[in-house]
Design an enzyme around this catalytic site. Structure first.
Site, PDB file in Angstrom:
ATOM      1  CE  LYS A 107      -3.684   5.287  -2.231  1.00  0.00           C
ATOM      2  NZ  LYS A 107      -4.729   5.921  -2.748  1.00  0.00           N
ATOM      3  CE1 TYR A 144      -3.618   2.743   0.361  1.00  0.00           C
ATOM      4  CE2 TYR A 144      -2.556   3.302   2.007  1.00  0.00           C
ATOM      5  CZ  TYR A 144      -3.366   3.773   1.023  1.00  0.00           C
ATOM      6  OH  TYR A 144      -4.660   4.842   1.229  1.00  0.00           O
TER       7      TYR A 144
HETATM    8  N1  LIG Z   1      -9.166   6.657   5.072  1.00  0.00           N
HETATM    9  C1  LIG Z   1      -7.958   7.059   5.078  1.00  0.00           C
HETATM   10  O1  LIG Z   1      -7.470   6.716   5.764  1.00  0.00           O
HETATM   11  C2  LIG Z   1      -7.040   7.219   3.577  1.00  0.00           C
HETATM   12  C3  LIG Z   1      -6.065   7.968   4.150  1.00  0.00           C
HETATM   13  C4  LIG Z   1      -4.721   7.986   2.383  1.00  0.00           C
HETATM   14  C5  LIG Z   1      -5.473   7.510   1.846  1.00  0.00           C
HETATM   15  N2  LIG Z   1      -6.556   7.476   1.910  1.00  0.00           N
HETATM   16  C6  LIG Z   1      -7.386   7.110   0.414  1.00  0.00           C
HETATM   17  O2  LIG Z   1      -8.362   7.981  -0.443  1.00  0.00           O
HETATM   18  C7  LIG Z   1      -8.662   6.423  -1.140  1.00  0.00           C
HETATM   19  C8  LIG Z   1     -10.388   6.771  -0.573  1.00  0.00           C
HETATM   20  O3  LIG Z   1     -10.490   5.661   0.758  1.00  0.00           O
HETATM   21  P1  LIG Z   1     -11.447   5.243   1.394  1.00  0.00           P
HETATM   22  O4  LIG Z   1     -10.326   5.450   3.295  1.00  0.00           O
HETATM   23  O5  LIG Z   1     -12.833   6.319   1.273  1.00  0.00           O
HETATM   24  O6  LIG Z   1     -11.814   3.773   1.445  1.00  0.00           O
HETATM   25  P2  LIG Z   1     -13.351   3.177   1.114  1.00  0.00           P
HETATM   26  O7  LIG Z   1     -14.635   4.180   1.710  1.00  0.00           O
HETATM   27  O8  LIG Z   1     -11.996   2.341   1.407  1.00  0.00           O
HETATM   28  O9  LIG Z   1     -13.549   3.866  -0.133  1.00  0.00           O
HETATM   29  C9  LIG Z   1     -13.010   2.746  -1.387  1.00  0.00           C
HETATM   30  C10 LIG Z   1     -13.600   3.250  -2.588  1.00  0.00           C
HETATM   31  O10 LIG Z   1     -12.909   2.785  -3.658  1.00  0.00           O
HETATM   32  C11 LIG Z   1     -13.773   1.851  -4.478  1.00  0.00           C
HETATM   33  N3  LIG Z   1     -12.844   0.877  -5.147  1.00  0.00           N
HETATM   34  C12 LIG Z   1     -11.719   0.246  -5.172  1.00  0.00           C
HETATM   35  N4  LIG Z   1     -11.292  -0.510  -5.847  1.00  0.00           N
HETATM   36  C13 LIG Z   1     -12.302  -0.165  -6.977  1.00  0.00           C
HETATM   37  C14 LIG Z   1     -12.291  -0.680  -8.338  1.00  0.00           C
HETATM   38  N5  LIG Z   1     -11.449  -1.746  -9.131  1.00  0.00           N
HETATM   39  N6  LIG Z   1     -12.860   0.365  -9.452  1.00  0.00           N
HETATM   40  C15 LIG Z   1     -13.736   1.264  -8.672  1.00  0.00           C
HETATM   41  N7  LIG Z   1     -13.632   1.854  -7.925  1.00  0.00           N
HETATM   42  C16 LIG Z   1     -12.835   0.486  -6.488  1.00  0.00           C
HETATM   43  C17 LIG Z   1     -15.149   1.344  -3.160  1.00  0.00           C
HETATM   44  O11 LIG Z   1     -15.737   0.714  -4.107  1.00  0.00           O
HETATM   45  P3  LIG Z   1     -16.311  -0.552  -3.624  1.00  0.00           P
HETATM   46  O12 LIG Z   1     -17.542  -0.118  -2.361  1.00  0.00           O
HETATM   47  O13 LIG Z   1     -16.679  -0.973  -4.607  1.00  0.00           O
HETATM   48  O14 LIG Z   1     -15.340  -1.362  -2.712  1.00  0.00           O
HETATM   49  C18 LIG Z   1     -14.928   2.484  -2.969  1.00  0.00           C
HETATM   50  O15 LIG Z   1     -16.170   3.578  -3.363  1.00  0.00           O
HETATM   51  C19 LIG Z   1      -8.304   5.717  -1.838  1.00  0.00           C
HETATM   52  O16 LIG Z   1      -7.139   5.908  -2.479  1.00  0.00           O
HETATM   53  C20 LIG Z   1      -7.304   5.311  -0.307  1.00  0.00           C
HETATM   54  O17 LIG Z   1      -6.147   5.139  -0.136  1.00  0.00           O
HETATM   55  C21 LIG Z   1      -6.996   6.935   2.385  1.00  0.00           C
END
Ligand SMILES: NC(=O)c1ccc[n+]([C@@H]2O[C@H](COP(=O)([O-])OP(=O)(O)OC[C@H]3O[C@@H](n4cnc5c(N)ncnc54)[C@H](OP(=O)(O)O)[C@@H]3O)[C@@H](O)[C@H]2O)c1
Length: 246
Positions: free
Chosen positions: A169, A165
């Site tokens: 990034k 992961y």
């Molecule tokens: N949460 C944190 O603390 C954090 C910190 C730094 C960066 N991020 C980044 O922020 C972004 C959003 O994450 P989040 O925390 O909101 O996570 P999340 O709630 O798990 O949401 C992830 C989203 O990505 C979608 N997704 C995954 N694989 C996909 C694919 N192949 N095609 C299209 N959509 C796909 C998921 O769809 P499904 O519902 O169908 O699974 C969901 O809508 C990510 O890039 C993550 O790495 C998050």
């Protein structure tokens, strides 16, 4: 004046959903990218109920057929794209193993979505973004992608030493710089956002920030003025829009 058009990948929940909501409240038409039709329709309907012009777009960032269909649909319905947010991401358990315990398969799985998905969607949508008078591309990265942060022994992320992961990034950061250089001299700005550690499904809601706070970092880069930066990495949480080290 016609509304700006914004596409957010993985917008059915979490930070992507809140980003769609913030951009929609700003008056943009938001295209809610989701791989699940049911979840995508539901999210678009929820935003529509709040007065946001939100439309579900079927988009699995690992599936070239859905990417091509999405770009064709956006072209025929809107003719261009003003904002692209590459938000979709995964962090499966295997992606958090120690480097020596990480399989190539685990790396491939994470990179397929977090890295190759960004390239595939960006390249497919770029012809449409080029038709915008002020295109903005925001890649959702992470502080864990910062080599400066991860190699600082005094930093709180230092003990977190996994391969798939964080390095995915780091790759997102690298390709953000590369696209920004490629598009220098055009009105398009390409930047990377760190939402900070937000409570979402990705981390079992362990994050100490809200998804709205995370989405705010993305929103700021998606709505930059013409004099804003390109090829920058911002966010993280201490104050919105804080520049971050690569
Ligand atoms: N949460 C944190 O603390 C954090 C910190 C730094 C960066 N991020 C980044 O922020 C972004 C959003 O994450 P989040 O925390 O909101 O996570 P999340 O709630 O798990 O949401 C992830 C989203 O990505 C979608 N997704 C995954 N694989 C996909 C694919 N192949 N095609 C299209 N959509 C796909 C998921 O769809 P499904 O519902 O169908 O699974 C969901 O809508 C990510 O890039 C993550 O790495 C998050």
């Amino acid at each position: 004046m016609t509304a700006q058009i914004a596409l957010i990948t993985g917008a059915n929940k979490g930070i992507g959903f809140e980003t769609a909501r913030l951009l929609g409240r700003e008056g943009m038409t938001v295209l809610v990218g989701a791989r699940s039709a049911g979840l995508g329709e539901e999210a678009a309907a929820a935003l529509g109920g709040e007065g946001v012009d939100a439309r579900f777009v079927h988009l699995d960032v690992t599936d070239p057929a859905t990417i091509e269909a999405a770009s064709k649909r956006i072209e025929s319905e809107h003719g261009h794209l003003d904002v692209l947010v590459n938000n979709a991401g995964i962090a499966p358990a295997a992606g958090w193993a120690a480097p020596s315990a990480t399989s190539v398969e685990a790396m491939r799985e994470v990179y397929e979505t977090n890295v190759f998905g960004v390239v595939a969607v960006t390249n497919a949508m770029l012809p449409l973004v080029r038709r915008s008078s002020a295109g903005r591309i925001v890649n959702v990265s992470s502080g864990l992608g910062s080599l400066a942060v991860m190699s600082d022994p005094s930093g709180e992320s230092f003990p977190m030493n996994s391969l798939a992961y964080p390095s995915s990034k780091t790759a997102v950061n690298a390709l953000t710089v590369a696209y920004a250089k490629d598009l220098a001299g055009t009105p398009i700005k390409v930047n990377a956002a760190d939402p900070g550690y937000c409570a979402t499904d990705m981390n079992g809601h362990a994050g100490f920030r809200t998804p709205v706070q995370g989405a705010t970092e993305v929103f700021l880069l998606a709505t930059l003025d013409d004099d804003g930066p390109t090829g920058a990495f911002r966010g993280g949480g201490e104050r919105p829009g804080r520049p971050l080290p690569w």
